[in-house]
Design a protein around this motif. Structure first.
Motif, PDB file in Angstrom:
ATOM      1  N   VAL A  54       3.306   7.078  -0.889  1.00  0.00           N
ATOM      2  CA  VAL A  54       4.194   5.980  -0.481  1.00  0.00           C
ATOM      3  C   VAL A  54       3.483   4.634  -0.645  1.00  0.00           C
ATOM      4  O   VAL A  54       4.068   3.665  -1.149  1.00  0.00           O
ATOM      5  CB  VAL A  54       4.655   6.176   0.974  1.00  0.00           C
ATOM      6  N   LEU A  55       2.225   4.573  -0.239  1.00  0.00           N
ATOM      7  CA  LEU A  55       1.460   3.327  -0.369  1.00  0.00           C
ATOM      8  C   LEU A  55       1.276   2.953  -1.834  1.00  0.00           C
ATOM      9  O   LEU A  55       1.325   1.769  -2.198  1.00  0.00           O
ATOM     10  CB  LEU A  55       0.097   3.477   0.320  1.00  0.00           C
ATOM     11  N   TRP A  56       1.054   3.960  -2.671  1.00  0.00           N
ATOM     12  CA  TRP A  56       0.937   3.717  -4.116  1.00  0.00           C
ATOM     13  C   TRP A  56       2.248   3.154  -4.665  1.00  0.00           C
ATOM     14  O   TRP A  56       2.250   2.165  -5.410  1.00  0.00           O
ATOM     15  CB  TRP A  56       0.581   5.024  -4.826  1.00  0.00           C
ATOM     16  N   ALA A  57       3.363   3.766  -4.283  1.00  0.00           N
ATOM     17  CA  ALA A  57       4.666   3.341  -4.800  1.00  0.00           C
ATOM     18  C   ALA A  57       5.050   1.947  -4.319  1.00  0.00           C
ATOM     19  O   ALA A  57       5.727   1.198  -5.033  1.00  0.00           O
ATOM     20  CB  ALA A  57       5.743   4.353  -4.395  1.00  0.00           C
ATOM     21  N   THR A  58       4.624   1.597  -3.112  1.00  0.00           N
ATOM     22  CA  THR A  58       4.982   0.292  -2.544  1.00  0.00           C
ATOM     23  C   THR A  58       3.877  -0.755  -2.740  1.00  0.00           C
ATOM     24  O   THR A  58       3.992  -1.877  -2.246  1.00  0.00           O
ATOM     25  CB  THR A  58       5.272   0.433  -1.033  1.00  0.00           C
ATOM     26  N   GLU A  59       2.816  -0.358  -3.437  1.00  0.00           N
ATOM     27  CA  GLU A  59       1.681  -1.244  -3.716  1.00  0.00           C
ATOM     28  C   GLU A  59       1.105  -1.854  -2.436  1.00  0.00           C
ATOM     29  O   GLU A  59       0.865  -3.060  -2.338  1.00  0.00           O
ATOM     30  CB  GLU A  59       2.075  -2.334  -4.717  1.00  0.00           C
ATOM     31  N   THR A  60       0.857  -0.982  -1.466  1.00  0.00           N
ATOM     32  CA  THR A  60       0.257  -1.406  -0.201  1.00  0.00           C
ATOM     33  C   THR A  60      -0.991  -0.579   0.119  1.00  0.00           C
ATOM     34  O   THR A  60      -1.360  -0.425   1.286  1.00  0.00           O
ATOM     35  CB  THR A  60       1.275  -1.292   0.948  1.00  0.00           C
ATOM     36  N   VAL A  61      -1.627  -0.060  -0.916  1.00  0.00           N
ATOM     37  CA  VAL A  61      -2.815   0.770  -0.720  1.00  0.00           C
ATOM     38  C   VAL A  61      -3.927  -0.026  -0.052  1.00  0.00           C
ATOM     39  O   VAL A  61      -4.575   0.447   0.882  1.00  0.00           O
ATOM     40  CB  VAL A  61      -3.301   1.331  -2.076  1.00  0.00           C
ATOM     41  N   LYS A  62      -4.178  -1.236  -0.528  1.00  0.00           N
ATOM     42  CA  LYS A  62      -5.267  -2.043   0.021  1.00  0.00           C
ATOM     43  C   LYS A  62      -5.117  -2.247   1.520  1.00  0.00           C
ATOM     44  O   LYS A  62      -6.104  -2.243   2.264  1.00  0.00           O
ATOM     45  CB  LYS A  62      -5.313  -3.410  -0.675  1.00  0.00           C
TER      46      LYS A  62
END
Length: 370
Positions: free
Chosen positions: A244-252
């Motif tokens: 989910v974080l990868w898809a929403t670009e919120t990994v950092k």
């Protein structure tokens, strides 16, 4: 359910194997950039190398926290110095006085300045990168900004060592593990704020918060290892969250704990415990890969395509990494006991932190510019 403290056998785990895989991931991440093809490969809002650095820092947080809980501050810091600096200094010297001169054979118009080479070694000796190039080299390199892009993270790594060392010097923080969790929460919250606002903070501050949160995630897992289970469904849940974080670009902003848990779960469960158990070349792979990628790019290895270029780098780096381990890193470990004060009792630790940790004989390193 088996807790993490029992699942991760200090003498039989796959953490060294994971670090070797992460070091290889950095080579993959850097390849298109060094070859001059495109920007580094990304997954979501983080480069592949950035994912690797997160895994490295989480592993380091686990190992270093265990080491500090067992050792007094003097011995702890001496062990860290003995483990990180000799190999690092050797890599600087080899880059400056071996690889840089070799590059002249493939770099038309370049020349090698021994004074600049010597300055490169001494200017960067503290882990803080002051000089990234050697004068009149990398003239025809597709990526001419630096001889070793990977080294910049080492100062953050060592800062985390010192930070955890100081934190656990306070008796209350050593006894009450929630203090470690609170420090992690502050770093994680700060990272999220920096990512989602236009907060004008120096780059070193933002990077310290982000890398510190990944490191402290490993530290938190270590402090609570006796109550956190090592189970497949939590690993699947962590993977789903990361997706989910990868898809929403919120990994950092949010990946520290799920990535930390998944890394430690794999370290416990993967049947790769023999890889690097006696001879750990992951640090050598990390510190030599980028200058070798530079040399190979100038020699024309990029003509073999991305797969061939990456394969050539992997083949080239192994002997350098092995030489680093056998000739520099392993001999340096013989001096780690010089930091001991004598037969004084070790500091009291929480029950879950008493087992010996491989941190005393392995290297905890970061990777790749995110």
């Amino acid at each position: 359910m088996t807790p993490l403290s029992a699942a991760i056998d200090p003498r039989k785990n796959s953490l060294n194997a994971l670090r070797l895989l992460l070091a290889a991931a950095v080579i993959v991440s850097h390849a298109p950039q060094v070859a001059g093809w495109r920007d580094p490969y990304k997954w979501g809002d983080l480069e592949i190398g950035g994912w690797a650095v997160a895994g490295f820092f989480a592993i380091s947080g686990w190992l270093i926290t265990g080491s500090r809980l067992r050792l007094d501050m003097r011995q702890f810091l001496w062990n860290r110095v003995v483990r990180i600096y000799p190999g690092y200094w050797a890599a600087l010297a080899v880059t400056a006085f071996v690889l840089a001169p070799m590059s002249l054979a493939f770099d038309a118009g370049a020349s090698w300045d021994p004074v600049s080479a010597l300055r490169y070694v001494f200017a960067n000796a503290t882990l803080v990168e002051v000089q990234q190039k050697i004068q009149h080299t990398l003239v025809g390199a597709p990526y001419d900004a630096t001889w070793n892009l990977s080294l910049w993270t080492l100062m953050y790594e060592f800062a985390c060592y010192v930070g955890v060392g100081v934190l656990l010097s306070f008796g209350y923080a050593r006894r009450e593990r929630w203090v470690t969790l609170a420090v992690f929460a502050v770093l994680a919250a700060g990272t999220a704020v920096f990512e989602f606002t236009d907060a004008d903070v120096p780059g070193i501050v933002g990077m310290s918060f982000r890398l510190g949160s990944f490191f402290l995630a490993g530290a938190v897992l270590k402090r609570y290892a006796d109550v956190i289970p090592s189970v497949w469904w939590l690993a699947v849940a962590a993977t789903a969250v990361l997706g989910v974080l990868w898809a929403t670009e919120t990994v950092k902003a949010f990946a520290a704990l799920p990535l930390g848990y998944l890394t430690m779960y794999l370290g416990a469960r993967l049947p790769l415990h023999k890889v690097g158990r006696r001879n750990d070349i992951s640090y050598g792979v990390y510190i030599y890969a980028f200058p070798l990628q530079q040399l190979l790019a100038m020699a024309g290895a990029t003509a073999w395509g991305v797969v061939g270029y990456i394969a050539a780098t992997l083949v080239a780096v192994v002997p350098f990494a092995a030489a680093s381990w056998f000739l520099v890193e392993k001999p340096a470990l013989r001096f780690k006991d010089l930091g001991r004060r004598g037969p004084a009792a070790r500091p009291a630790v929480a029950p879950q932190a008493q087992a010996p940790s491989p941190a005393d004989v392995t290297m905890e390193i970061p990777v790749a510019r995110p």
